[in-house]
Motif scaffolding. Sequence first.
Motif, PDB file in Angstrom:
ATOM      1  N   ASN A  35     -12.522   2.344  -3.850  1.00 11.81           N
ATOM      2  CA  ASN A  35     -12.069   1.550  -4.991  1.00 11.81           C
ATOM      3  C   ASN A  35     -10.663   1.990  -5.404  1.00 11.81           C
ATOM      4  O   ASN A  35     -10.070   2.868  -4.780  1.00 11.81           O
ATOM      5  CB  ASN A  35     -13.072   1.635  -6.143  1.00 11.81           C
ATOM      6  CG  ASN A  35     -13.216   3.047  -6.696  1.00 11.81           C
ATOM      7  OD1 ASN A  35     -12.329   3.882  -6.557  1.00 11.81           O
ATOM      8  ND2 ASN A  35     -14.346   3.325  -7.305  1.00 11.81           N
ATOM      9  N   TYR A  36     -10.159   1.391  -6.463  1.00 11.39           N
ATOM     10  CA  TYR A  36      -8.779   1.662  -6.882  1.00 11.39           C
ATOM     11  C   TYR A  36      -8.576   3.124  -7.252  1.00 11.39           C
ATOM     12  O   TYR A  36      -7.576   3.731  -6.877  1.00 11.39           O
ATOM     13  CB  TYR A  36      -8.398   0.747  -8.052  1.00 11.39           C
ATOM     14  CG  TYR A  36      -6.964   0.931  -8.486  1.00 11.39           C
ATOM     15  CD1 TYR A  36      -5.918   0.515  -7.676  1.00 11.39           C
ATOM     16  CD2 TYR A  36      -6.654   1.540  -9.700  1.00 11.39           C
ATOM     17  CE1 TYR A  36      -4.600   0.694  -8.051  1.00 11.39           C
ATOM     18  CE2 TYR A  36      -5.329   1.709 -10.083  1.00 11.39           C
ATOM     19  CZ  TYR A  36      -4.319   1.292  -9.258  1.00 11.39           C
ATOM     20  OH  TYR A  36      -3.022   1.477  -9.641  1.00 11.39           O
ATOM     21  N   GLY A  93     -10.492  -6.442  -1.179  1.00 16.80           N
ATOM     22  CA  GLY A  93     -11.336  -7.632  -1.108  1.00 16.80           C
ATOM     23  C   GLY A  93     -11.710  -8.115  -2.503  1.00 16.80           C
ATOM     24  O   GLY A  93     -11.292  -7.548  -3.517  1.00 16.80           O
ATOM     25  N   ASP A  94     -12.533  -9.141  -2.522  1.00 14.70           N
ATOM     26  CA  ASP A  94     -12.990  -9.712  -3.783  1.00 14.70           C
ATOM     27  C   ASP A  94     -13.799  -8.715  -4.613  1.00 14.70           C
ATOM     28  O   ASP A  94     -13.901  -8.851  -5.828  1.00 14.70           O
ATOM     29  CB  ASP A  94     -13.836 -10.967  -3.530  1.00 14.70           C
ATOM     30  CG  ASP A  94     -12.998 -12.111  -2.981  1.00 14.70           C
ATOM     31  OD1 ASP A  94     -11.764 -12.115  -3.184  1.00 14.70           O
ATOM     32  OD2 ASP A  94     -13.589 -13.001  -2.332  1.00 14.70           O
ATOM     33  N   ASP A  95     -14.371  -7.723  -3.950  1.00 13.58           N
ATOM     34  CA  ASP A  95     -15.165  -6.724  -4.666  1.00 13.58           C
ATOM     35  C   ASP A  95     -14.307  -5.596  -5.242  1.00 13.58           C
ATOM     36  O   ASP A  95     -14.822  -4.641  -5.813  1.00 13.58           O
ATOM     37  CB  ASP A  95     -16.245  -6.141  -3.752  1.00 13.58           C
ATOM     38  CG  ASP A  95     -15.685  -5.410  -2.540  1.00 13.58           C
ATOM     39  OD1 ASP A  95     -14.455  -5.461  -2.298  1.00 13.58           O
ATOM     40  OD2 ASP A  95     -16.479  -4.782  -1.812  1.00 13.58           O
ATOM     41  N   PHE A 118      -2.391  -2.578  -3.925  1.00 19.18           N
ATOM     42  CA  PHE A 118      -3.846  -2.447  -3.819  1.00 19.18           C
ATOM     43  C   PHE A 118      -4.513  -3.819  -3.821  1.00 19.18           C
ATOM     44  O   PHE A 118      -5.362  -4.113  -2.984  1.00 19.18           O
ATOM     45  CB  PHE A 118      -4.400  -1.589  -4.958  1.00 19.18           C
ATOM     46  CG  PHE A 118      -5.897  -1.482  -4.920  1.00 19.18           C
ATOM     47  CD1 PHE A 118      -6.511  -0.569  -4.080  1.00 19.18           C
ATOM     48  CD2 PHE A 118      -6.698  -2.301  -5.705  1.00 19.18           C
ATOM     49  CE1 PHE A 118      -7.900  -0.472  -4.019  1.00 19.18           C
ATOM     50  CE2 PHE A 118      -8.081  -2.211  -5.655  1.00 19.18           C
ATOM     51  CZ  PHE A 118      -8.681  -1.291  -4.811  1.00 19.18           C
ATOM     52  N   HIS A 119      -4.115  -4.668  -4.750  1.00 22.62           N
ATOM     53  CA  HIS A 119      -4.735  -5.984  -4.863  1.00 22.62           C
ATOM     54  C   HIS A 119      -4.441  -6.863  -3.639  1.00 22.62           C
ATOM     55  O   HIS A 119      -5.271  -7.687  -3.259  1.00 22.62           O
ATOM     56  CB  HIS A 119      -4.292  -6.688  -6.144  1.00 22.62           C
ATOM     57  CG  HIS A 119      -4.926  -6.088  -7.351  1.00 22.62           C
ATOM     58  ND1 HIS A 119      -6.273  -6.165  -7.606  1.00 22.62           N
ATOM     59  CD2 HIS A 119      -4.399  -5.383  -8.372  1.00 22.62           C
ATOM     60  CE1 HIS A 119      -6.557  -5.537  -8.728  1.00 22.62           C
ATOM     61  NE2 HIS A 119      -5.438  -5.049  -9.209  1.00 22.62           N
ATOM     62  N   GLN A 120      -3.300  -6.661  -3.013  1.00 24.49           N
ATOM     63  CA  GLN A 120      -2.956  -7.428  -1.819  1.00 24.49           C
ATOM     64  C   GLN A 120      -3.912  -7.124  -0.668  1.00 24.49           C
ATOM     65  O   GLN A 120      -4.231  -8.002   0.132  1.00 24.49           O
ATOM     66  CB  GLN A 120      -1.518  -7.127  -1.406  1.00 24.49           C
ATOM     67  CG  GLN A 120      -1.068  -7.860  -0.158  1.00 24.49           C
ATOM     68  CD  GLN A 120       0.364  -7.507   0.240  1.00 24.49           C
ATOM     69  OE1 GLN A 120       1.102  -6.881  -0.511  1.00 24.49           O
ATOM     70  NE2 GLN A 120       0.739  -7.907   1.432  1.00 24.49           N
ATOM     71  N   TYR A 121      -4.368  -5.889  -0.568  1.00 27.05           N
ATOM     72  CA  TYR A 121      -5.189  -5.464   0.569  1.00 27.05           C
ATOM     73  C   TYR A 121      -6.674  -5.315   0.238  1.00 27.05           C
ATOM     74  O   TYR A 121      -7.484  -5.138   1.142  1.00 27.05           O
ATOM     75  CB  TYR A 121      -4.660  -4.145   1.143  1.00 27.05           C
ATOM     76  CG  TYR A 121      -3.309  -4.291   1.766  1.00 27.05           C
ATOM     77  CD1 TYR A 121      -3.172  -4.657   3.102  1.00 27.05           C
ATOM     78  CD2 TYR A 121      -2.146  -4.112   1.018  1.00 27.05           C
ATOM     79  CE1 TYR A 121      -1.925  -4.804   3.685  1.00 27.05           C
ATOM     80  CE2 TYR A 121      -0.896  -4.278   1.585  1.00 27.05           C
ATOM     81  CZ  TYR A 121      -0.789  -4.619   2.916  1.00 27.05           C
ATOM     82  OH  TYR A 121       0.458  -4.785   3.483  1.00 27.05           O
TER      83      TYR A 121
END
Length: 91
Positions: free
Chosen positions: A71-72, A22-24, A17-20
Motif C-alpha cells: 500500500n501507499y 490498482g483500484d485497490d 503512486f496513483h499512476q502505478y
Amino acid sequence: MSILPPEKVMLDIVAMFHQYSGDDGTIDMPGLVNLMKENFPNFLRGCEKSDTDYLSTAFEKKDENKDKKINYSVFLSLLGDVAIDYHKIMH
C-alpha cells in the motif's frame, strides 16, 4: 503563492503512486518494476552491478502480509530505503 520545490516533490510522489497502483490502492511487484524502470532507471542500473535482485528483495521485505501487494504507506517506506541507498551511492 506558488508551490515550492519540496512540496512539488511530495505531490509528484503521490501522483507517481496513483499512476502505478490498482483500484485497490496497492502496487504489485510488476507495477513496482514498471514504476522503478520508468522513474529510476539510473538507480536500477547501479543496483544491477551490485544486487540483481534488489527490487524483489526489497518488495518481499516490505510485503509483511505476503499478499504480493504494497500500500501507499509501505511504498513510502520502500522509497525511503531507495533514498538511503541513493545517499550511500553518492558517498
